[in-house]
Structures are given as C-alpha cells and as structure tokens.
Design an enzyme around this catalytic site. Sequence first.
Site, mmCIF file in Angstrom:
data_model
loop_
_atom_site.group_PDB
_atom_site.id
_atom_site.type_symbol
_atom_site.label_atom_id
_atom_site.label_comp_id
_atom_site.label_asym_id
_atom_site.label_seq_id
_atom_site.Cartn_x
_atom_site.Cartn_y
_atom_site.Cartn_z
ATOM 1 N N CYS A 45 0.842 -1.211 0.000
ATOM 2 C CA CYS A 45 0.000 0.000 0.000
ATOM 3 C C CYS A 45 0.872 1.254 0.000
ATOM 4 O O CYS A 45 0.545 2.255 -0.656
ATOM 5 C CB CYS A 45 -0.921 0.014 1.221
ATOM 6 S SG CYS A 45 -1.943 -1.465 1.366
HETATM 7 C C1 BEZ Z 1 0.569 -4.653 1.822
HETATM 8 O O1 BEZ Z 1 0.105 -3.567 1.497
HETATM 9 O O2 BEZ Z 1 1.758 -4.875 1.744
HETATM 10 C C2 BEZ Z 1 -0.315 -5.746 2.312
HETATM 11 C C3 BEZ Z 1 -1.494 -5.431 2.953
HETATM 12 C C4 BEZ Z 1 -2.309 -6.446 3.420
HETATM 13 C C5 BEZ Z 1 -1.927 -7.772 3.224
HETATM 14 C C6 BEZ Z 1 -0.768 -8.067 2.530
HETATM 15 C C7 BEZ Z 1 0.054 -7.039 2.076
#
Ligand code: BEZ
Length: 213
Positions: A45
């Site tokens: 994210c």
């Molecule tokens: C991420 O943004 O890295 C992420 C968020 C939730 C689950 C897995 C990865």
Amino acid sequence: MSLRLGDTAPDFVQESSEGEIKFHQWLGDQWGVLFSHPADFTPVCTTELGLTASLKDEFAKRNVKAIAVSVDPVDSHHRWIEDINETQNTRVNFPILADADRKVAELYDMIHPNANATLTVRSLFIIDPAKKVRLIITYPASTGRNFDEILRVIDSLQLTDNHKVATPGNWKSGDDVVIVPSLQDEAEIRERFPKGYKAVKPYLRLTPDPRKN
Ligand code: BEZ
C-alpha cells in the site's frame, strides 16, 4: 448489490486526511479514481499511494482526481503519509478517506469476507464526470496495482467517448484504434477518419488515432 459498469457512483460524506469529503461535490466535473487499500503502514500500500502521488501531473493532464480509502482512522493516515513521503520520494497530494465506520467500503462492496473479514481489498473505480462507474477492478492484498494501466484505461475512455472507435488489446495512447462495428456508413467513415482504414476483416477495421487527423 454490488456496483456494475454504468451505475451511478454512490455519493457519501466521509472524513479524510484533508477534512470532510462530500464525494460528488468534491469530484465536481472531473473524472475520479477511487481506490481502496487494505491498511495503513503496510508495504505494498505504501508503494501504491506513493505511485499515485508521483503521477499527479498525469492525472491532472487527464482532468482526474484520485482519492484513496481504507478503514483506518484519520490520525493513522496522517502518520502514514509521513512515511509515504519519506520512503517514496514524493508528497501525498490527494485525500485518503478514513472509513473507520466502513460507510464507503460497504457502498462500494470493498470488503470481501472470504478474502479478509475486516479489511478492504484493493478495489478501484474510475468514475466519469457524469458520476457513472466506468471501470471496476479488484486485486488481492498481495498484488500491487499497475497505475500505468489505470492511466491507459482513462486514455481509452476519454478517446472512445468522443469518437466512434474502440481500443485494441495492449493499446496505448497514439496507437491505431478500431472503428466500432455499428458504424457502417462509408460517407461518415470517410468524414470521421480521413486517413482511411485497413479492413483486416469486415468487423476489424484499423485506423490511426482520430485525434491526429
Ligand atoms: C501490503 O500492502 O503490503 C499488504 C497489505 C495487506 C496484506 C498483505 C500485504
């Protein structure tokens, strides 16, 4: 029921990192990209929001406003924005909705309980100036989105809304386009596409981007 292409994008009022957002009013007469991420302070994210910030000029050129959403509260967004700015070499220049009460997530069906019971998946909606939903994509939490593809779809929508053409697979702005099958009148075709067209098949007629005429 979940949203479908052509539906009116639901309006809402929600808190954000830039204050209260009245969604339709905030969009005004511009295009919108509304996208959810699972959670603040997560690696993928962080890269996605950094990318969106760095594409500010590309969105502006296309008259598009971006807005992110997760179920985290405003103070979390503010702290996370500092990390995004620091690590992604950019400045977050769009609001992040703080959807702790899941108002937006529910309106846009962004929580998929069999994937995750509480967090939003990576949903993305392109909304046109008439507030109609024009693209819906949903990615899993483990896969960051390709924002060049979002710009490519916006280019295609803005072209095909104004000319009787559609864009082939892997098309990018400036490439040849196809004449829509419903256009059969040769006089109108000559007028619209003065550079002519190549009929690979009667239903597959390639022509240069009509904006270049
Ligand atoms: C991420 O943004 O890295 C992420 C968020 C939730 C689950 C897995 C990865």
